[in-house]
Structure formats: C-alpha cells, structure tokens
Design a protein around this motif. Structure first.
Motif: not given
Length: 187
Positions: A22-26, A30-32, A46-49, A86-88
């Motif tokens: 899942p994306d980590l969004l709000a 400042r930076v995505l 289930g966690h990025h990088f 997020t991911n491309m």
C-alpha cells in the motif's frame, strides 16, 4: 529502529508475487518518494524498501530527512514529517528488469492521478530509469527536472537497491541531502 520478528520464508517470497504494497500517502506532503516497484521481499513483509541491503532508509537518515535511522517497519513515522512513499509500478517482481516499458508508462499515468489528488510539493523518483521511461525523458539527469506535474516539482535520484552498484551509500546520501536542502529553501 523497529525490526521484523523473522525473515519471510521461501514460500512467502514466492507467494509475494501476487501482492502489492500500500502507498504511504497524505495530502500536501513535502516529498513523495517514488520507488520503481516492490520486490518480493518488500511485498512479502508489506513495507517499502524492506529488502536487507536496500539503502533507502540509511540514505534518508544520513541526508537528514529523519531524526533517527528508520526501518521499513517505521515507515508510517514519515507521514508526520511530511514524507510519503509510492511506487511507479505496483506489480511485484523479483527484479525491476522484469517490468515492461508499457508498465512504466501506465505507472506514470497512475502517478499523475496520485499527484493530482494528494498534491505533494515534490515527487522524488528513486530510480532515474523509471522516470525516463514513464515520462518519455530518455536524457534526464539526476536532480531537479525541468518538467513538473501541475505544481509538483520532479526530482530524480538513483535507485537505492543494493543491486545498483553505480551509486554507493555516500553518493545516495549526498544526492538526497541536495534534495532536502532544495525543499527546505523552496517551501
């Protein structure tokens, strides 16, 4: 730094190919940070990088984005700092080389929708090749791009994957620090 209780099994890694992260969004980040796509290890946990050897978290801390070294399991602590992930391409693969140009272009379209909805100030591509292919900019270089998505600036960086031998941790830290300083001066 929070760590997992155990590594995923071979069976869990094999099954991860059907999962997404899942994306980590709000709104108004400042930076995505935009990765290329989730690898098997990342999707399994289930966690990025998340793959051991990925240099995203140490580089982020070394560049001054985080007050301490975060682990993938601490990723939600980025949101209060004004950062998301997020991911491309959402599809999980064993290696980014498995992705097609069409998937990158489709991912670029999805990213445009995400940016329109959440309005981050900057999208930082953690993989210049993904940016080049998705946005049809084969000669793009590292750093601030002349193009934008609406009011959102675009910045390209090398992939932090441990498989990327072209840029070492010190290189990533220096490039991310440049981004952080630019963001602080610009917004």
């Amino acid at each position: 730094m929070t760590t997992p209780s155990r590594k995923p099994t071979k069976a869990e890694l094999a099954a991860a190919v059907t999962k997404t992260v899942p994306d980590l969004l709000a709104p108004d980040l400042r930076v995505l940070f935009c990765g290329i796509n989730p690898g098997l290890y990342t999707s399994a946990v289930g966690h990025h990088f998340a793959r051991p050897g990925n240099r995203f978290w140490p580089a982020l801390h070394g560049a001054g984005f985080t007050p301490r070294l975060f682990s993938p399991w601490d990723e939600h602590e980025l949101l209060p700092l004004g950062y998301g992930i997020t991911n491309m391409v959402e599809r999980t693969t064993a290696a980014a080389a498995e992705l097609t140009a069409a998937e990158y272009v489709e991912g670029g379209q999805r990213l445009r929708r995400v940016v329109a909805q959440y309005r981050p100030r900057v999208v930082a591509f953690m993989g210049i090749g993904a940016y080049r292919t998705a946005f049809g900019r084969p000669k793009a270089t590292l750093g601030l791009q002349p193009d934008a998505l609406g009011d959102t600036a675009l910045w390209t960086l090398p992939s932090p994957s441990g498989l990327n031998a072209n840029h070492q941790l010190g290189d990533l830290i220096a490039l991310l620090r440049e981004l952080r300083l630019w963001v602080e001066a610009s917004f």
